[in-house]
Design a protein around this motif. Structure first.
Motif: not given
Length: 119
Positions: A29, A35-36, A38-40, A42-43, A46, A52, A113, A116
């Motif tokens: 992934d 992959i943006s 923001v998404e990186l 978030a990963i 995690e 979550d 980010h 976030g």
């Protein structure tokens, strides 16, 4: 000799295999096109904590640190002469996972980010 240690080692081997597959999926992934930032970010968050579920289970790095710390505690009990030759490096490895690697993940996520960041 009983089947205990052999069975335990078999369970550990199977669990490591499952964990390796899960880590490979995360790596795939992360390597995917598109992959943006923001998404990186978030990963990365995690991997450090379960974002979550506030107050819920920790992420991958804290879980790995707990596992290594458990090995260190067991080593303290069984190492010859209780000299720390086995347990000290294990305690240090657990601390590196949380204090060093985990903190660096957080810094990287904030850099990618900052909005976030749950501050």
């Amino acid at each position: 000799m009983t089947g205990g240690p052999r069975t335990r080692l078999g369970r550990v081997r199977a669990s490591v295999g499952i964990a390796a597959l899960a880590v490979q999926q995360i790596e795939d992934d992360l390597s995917a096109d598109g992959i943006s930032p923001v998404e990186l970010a978030a990963i990365l968050r995690e991997l450090q904590e379960d974002t979550d579920s506030p107050g819920g289970p920790d992420g991958l790095f804290p879980a790995l640190a707990r596992m290594v710390a458990a090995a260190a505690r067991r080593a303290e009990q069984i190492e010859p002469d209780r000299d720390g030759d086995a347990s000290c490096p294990l305690h240090e490895a657990a601390a590196l996972l949380t204090d060093n690697a985990g903190q660096r993940l957080t810094w990287a996520a904030r850099s990618l980010h900052p909005q976030g960041d749950p501050t």
